[in-house]
Design a protein around this motif. Structure first.
Motif, short mmCIF file in Angstrom:
data_model
loop_
_atom_site.label_atom_id
_atom_site.label_comp_id
_atom_site.label_asym_id
_atom_site.label_seq_id
_atom_site.Cartn_x
_atom_site.Cartn_y
_atom_site.Cartn_z
N ILE A 80 44.21 61.07 48.29
CA ILE A 80 45.98 60.69 47.87
C ILE A 80 45.84 59.38 47.96
N HIS A 81 47.01 58.29 47.41
CA HIS A 81 47.66 57.84 47.86
C HIS A 81 49.39 57.79 48.60
N VAL A 82 49.52 56.37 49.38
CA VAL A 82 50.96 56.58 49.85
C VAL A 82 51.11 54.79 48.86
N LEU A 83 52.16 55.23 49.06
CA LEU A 83 52.87 53.85 48.57
C LEU A 83 53.98 53.40 49.79
N GLY A 84 53.90 52.15 50.36
CA GLY A 84 54.98 51.58 51.62
C GLY A 84 55.68 50.27 50.93
N TYR A 85 57.11 51.21 51.25
CA TYR A 85 57.97 49.88 50.41
C TYR A 85 58.75 48.78 52.11
N TYR A 86 58.86 47.68 51.33
CA TYR A 86 59.49 47.23 52.59
C TYR A 86 58.49 46.46 53.75
N ILE A 87 57.55 46.92 53.68
CA ILE A 87 56.43 46.71 54.61
C ILE A 87 56.31 44.43 54.89
N ASP A 88 56.37 44.06 56.09
CA ASP A 88 56.35 42.74 56.54
C ASP A 88 54.79 42.53 55.93
N ALA A 89 54.80 41.77 54.48
CA ALA A 89 53.17 41.87 54.74
C ALA A 89 52.59 40.92 55.09
N GLU A 90 53.32 40.06 56.51
CA GLU A 90 52.56 39.00 57.14
C GLU A 90 52.13 39.96 58.46
N GLU A 91 52.81 40.69 59.00
CA GLU A 91 52.43 41.90 59.82
C GLU A 91 50.41 41.62 60.36
N PRO A 92 50.48 40.87 61.55
CA PRO A 92 48.62 40.18 61.72
C PRO A 92 48.01 42.23 61.36
N GLU A 93 49.39 43.06 62.47
CA GLU A 93 47.64 44.57 62.54
C GLU A 93 47.56 44.67 61.51
N LEU A 94 49.00 45.40 60.68
CA LEU A 94 48.48 45.26 58.87
C LEU A 94 47.37 44.92 57.71
N LEU A 95 47.56 43.99 58.44
CA LEU A 95 46.33 43.10 57.36
C LEU A 95 44.63 43.17 57.66
N GLY A 96 44.94 43.51 58.98
CA GLY A 96 43.84 43.83 59.71
C GLY A 96 42.99 45.38 59.09
N ARG A 97 43.93 46.23 58.94
CA ARG A 97 43.87 47.04 58.43
C ARG A 97 43.73 48.27 57.27
N LEU A 98 44.74 46.80 56.23
CA LEU A 98 43.60 46.93 54.61
C LEU A 98 42.49 45.95 55.10
N GLN A 99 42.12 45.43 55.70
CA GLN A 99 40.66 44.60 55.52
C GLN A 99 39.68 45.59 55.20
N THR A 100 40.35 47.23 56.24
CA THR A 100 38.89 48.16 56.38
C THR A 100 39.21 48.40 55.32
N LEU A 101 40.01 48.86 54.80
CA LEU A 101 40.48 49.57 53.78
C LEU A 101 39.03 48.67 52.54
N ARG A 102 39.85 47.56 52.49
CA ARG A 102 39.26 47.07 51.49
C ARG A 102 37.23 46.64 51.46
N ALA A 103 37.07 47.28 52.76
CA ALA A 103 35.54 47.07 52.99
C ALA A 103 35.37 49.06 52.54
N THR A 104 35.95 49.76 52.86
CA THR A 104 35.43 51.04 52.62
C THR A 104 35.83 51.13 50.69
N ARG A 105 36.41 50.24 50.31
CA ARG A 105 36.37 49.86 48.85
C ARG A 105 35.46 49.45 48.32
N GLU A 106 34.45 48.58 48.73
CA GLU A 106 33.33 47.99 48.98
C GLU A 106 32.02 49.11 48.84
N ALA A 107 32.24 49.81 49.40
CA ALA A 107 31.63 50.44 50.16
C ALA A 107 31.33 51.59 48.94
#
Length: 290
Positions: A80-107
């Motif tokens: 399931i995909h979820v779109l997010g609009y008008y996010i703060d693209a520099e928000e540190p917690e979001l950036l860290g969370r997205l990094q964990t998802l990219r690691a999952t994608r690599e697996a």
């Protein structure tokens, strides 16, 4: 020549080479201008790496650029995909969370390559990266379209669609699923980053009851009613669901660029919403809910 029918319209779902699209973010914006669109959203998979460039291009071309993301989740065994609009693209917690998802994608990618090898189609990650024609940045990721492209180049599939239909699509021999966050978690992440969560392309899930359960539990502000892979009947059905739950109906081409002469999923502007929809998303974003 611009198509005047597109004037004051926005395509709210496009991908760039920051994830699995073919174009630089600025090129997507340029194409939106060429099509006569008023705005475009950059919604790469599990990364915000393309947003800064796109916003700069938007200023150059006079196009509204909506900062966005498309987060990969799992519910009831379905992607399931979820779109997010008008996010703060520099928000540190979001950036860290997205990094964990990219690691999952690599697996996930490693599992796909393992399955392809078992099917007699050896393919390496390096071969996939070589097909990019440029170095992969740390905040970018490899997706299934990249793998499909490599399968075509090696002669294992006739074209991109063939690669998905025979090997990479959900339920196919080389499809792989790994543990991911839930749609509800993704929606909360988006709200906490100041954004407005929207359920992406519900017609691809094949389960409207699941769609309704996710809406009820996750409380998105919108649903992607109009999508390149939705037919007229599906659009009518999801518009009814949007009305039922008081959701903003959104639209997006899910543009990924052109591979082997084929545009995935649809061309920029093939699905679009009026500019006023952007204001509706802003009003109901997480920033305004705080």
């Amino acid at each position: 020549m611009k198509d005047t029918a597109f004037r004051e319209l926005c395509d709210l779902h496009t991908h760039t080479r920051a994830s699995d699209g073919m174009n630089a973010p600025a090129e997507n914006v340029r194409l939106a201008k060429e099509k006569g669109l008023a705005g475009i959203a950059i919604t790469d998979h599990d990364t915000v790496a393309g947003i800064e460039e796109a916003i700069a291009a938007g200023q150059q071309y006079g196009i509204t650029v909506v900062p966005g993301v498309e987060i990969s989740t799992v519910a009831a065994g379905r992607d399931i995909h979820v779109l997010g609009y008008y996010i703060d693209a520099e928000e540190p917690e979001l950036l860290g969370r997205l990094q964990t998802l990219r690691a999952t994608r690599e697996a996930r990618n490693a599992l796909i390559l393992e399955k392809l090898h078992g099917l007699g189609m050896p393919l390496t990650l390096q071969e996939i990266k070589d097909g990019l024609g440029r170095p992969l940045r740390p905040d970018e990721s490899i997706g299934r379209p990249h793998i499909a492209d490599a399968l075509v180049r090696k002669g294992y599939a006739d074209d991109m669609r063939d690669a998905f239909d025979r090997y990479l699509g959900e339920g196919k021999p080389a499809y792989a699923s790994v543990p991911r966050i839930t749609p509800e978690e993704a929606m909360q992440w988006i709200r906490e980053a100041g954004g407005a969560p929207v359920l992406a392309h519900p017609g691809l899930y094949g389960d409207d009851e699941l769609v309704k359960r996710i809406i009820a539990s996750g409380q998105p502000v919108g649903i992607e009613v109009y999508h390149s892979d939705h037919g007229i009947e599906e659009e009518e059905r999801y518009l009814e669901i949007a009305n039922q739950f008081g959701l903003i109906p959104t639209a997006g081409s899910d543009y990924h660029g052109e591979r082997q002469g084929v545009i995935f999923h649809g061309d920029i502007g093939s699905r679009s919403v009026p500019l006023r929809t952007l204001e509706q998303l802003r009003i109901r974003s997480g920033l305004n809910e705080k």
